[in-house]
Write a protein that holds these residues in place. Structure first.
Motif: not given
Length: 252
Positions: A57-81
Motif C-alpha cells: 500500500f502507498g501513494a500512486s505517484g511513488k508506485f509509478y516511480a517504483q514500477i518504472r525503476n523495475g519494482a516487481p509489481f504485476e497489478v496496480l490499483l491506482s488512486a487516479d486514472d
C-alpha cells in the motif's frame, strides 16, 4: 487405482476452489485509500480462486516511480486514472487492460463526534490550528482537497494552516492522532455502507473537484501470470463491485 477410489479423487479435485491446481501469487500495488476494501477482496480472492494476492500500500505517484525503476509489481490499483494511462503509454502496462474499479469520495473529517456538521462554515470560521491534506502533487485526494478549498474561496486563507501527508493514509493518521484537528480524507477510511462510523464529517459534493476515478491496470510484469489476470477479472465481478460500493466508493 481402484475405480471407486479414482472417482472419489476426481470429485475432490472438482470441489477444490477454481484454479487451485494452478494456484499462483500476484504482486499488487494498491493506493492507500483502498487498504480496507482490498484486504477483504484479497481474502475472498484466495478463498474463491486459490490464488494469493501479495499487497503493498502507498501513494500512486511513488508506485509509478517504483514500477518504472523495475519494482516487481504485476497489478496496480491506482488512486487516479492518469497513472495507469501513463504506464500504458510507456509500455509498462498491458494496453486495453485498465478500467475504473472505483470512484473515490472525499470527506472533511474529525475524530470528534458531532463536531463537523456544516463543513464550509467550519472551514470559514477557522476554529482549528491545522488542516491535514494529502500531497496534491502525488495523491489525487490531495488534489481534490485543494480544489475544494479553491471552490470555497479558502485556498489562500488556510494555506498557512495546512499540514501535508505523503499519502492519504498518513493524512488520516495526522487527524486521528490529533496532530491536526481536521483533515480531508477518503470516505472509505471512516465510513461503511455510506455512513460515517467514527468521529464526524462533511462529505464533499462531487462537483467541488474533478472526479477521483481510480483505475486498475495489468502491468507488463504480470501479463503471463494467471493470478494477475484472474485478479483483474475478479475485480469486475458484481459481488466485488457491491463490496467496493459498501466502503463509500462510487462506481462507473
Amino acid at each position: 487405482m481402484h475405480p471407486s477410489r479414482a472417482l472419489r479423487y476426481a470429485l475432490i479435485l472438482l470441489l477444490l476452489p477454481f484454479g487451485s491446481a494452478l494456484a499462483a501469487q500476484v504482486q499488487v500495488a494498491v493506493a492507500s485509500n483502498f487498504t480496507a476494501p482490498m484486504q477483504e477482496i484479497a481474502a475472498r480472492f484466495e478463498r474463491d480462486t486459490g490464488h494469493q494476492a501479495r499487497l503493498a500500500f502507498g501513494a500512486s505517484g511513488k508506485f509509478y516511480a517504483q514500477i518504472r525503476n523495475g519494482a516487481p509489481f504485476e497489478v496496480l490499483l491506482s488512486a487516479d486514472d492518469t497513472t495507469p494511462q501513463r504506464l500504458e503509454q510507456e509500455a509498462a502496462a498491458v494496453r486495453g487492460s485498465r478500467f475504473t474499479y472505483a470512484v473515490g469520495r472525499l470527506v472533511l473529517w474529525s475524530p470528534v463526534s458531532g463536531w463537523v456538521e456544516d463543513g464550509p462554515a467550519q472551514l470559514k470560521a477557522g476554529d482549528f490550528r491545522h488542516l491535514a491534506v494529502a500531497n496534491p502533487k502525488t495523491a489525487p485526494y490531495g488534489a481534490a482537497a485543494v480544489a475544494t478549498l479553491e471552490q470555497l474561496g479558502l485556498a489562500e486563507t488556510l494555506r498557512g494552516r495546512l499540514v501535508q501527508g505523503e499519502n492519504i493514509a498518513q493524512t488520516y493518521q495526522f487527524v486521528a492522532s490529533g496532530n491536526a484537528q481536521l483533515g480531508f480524507v477518503a470516505l472509505s477510511q471512516v465510513a461503511k455502507d455510506g455512513e460515517i462510523t467514527t468521529g464526524s464529517g462533511w462529505i464533499v459534493p462531487t462537483d467541488y473537484h474533478t472526479p477521483i476515478r481510480q483505475d486498475v491496470v495489468l502491468l507488463s510484469k504480470g501479463k503471463d501470470n494467471p493470478a494477475a489476470k484472474a485478479l483483474m477479472d475478479y475485480l469486475a465481478q458484481p459481488q466485488i463491485r457491491e463490496l467496493i460500493q459498501s466502503y463509500g466508493y462510487g462506481l462507473e
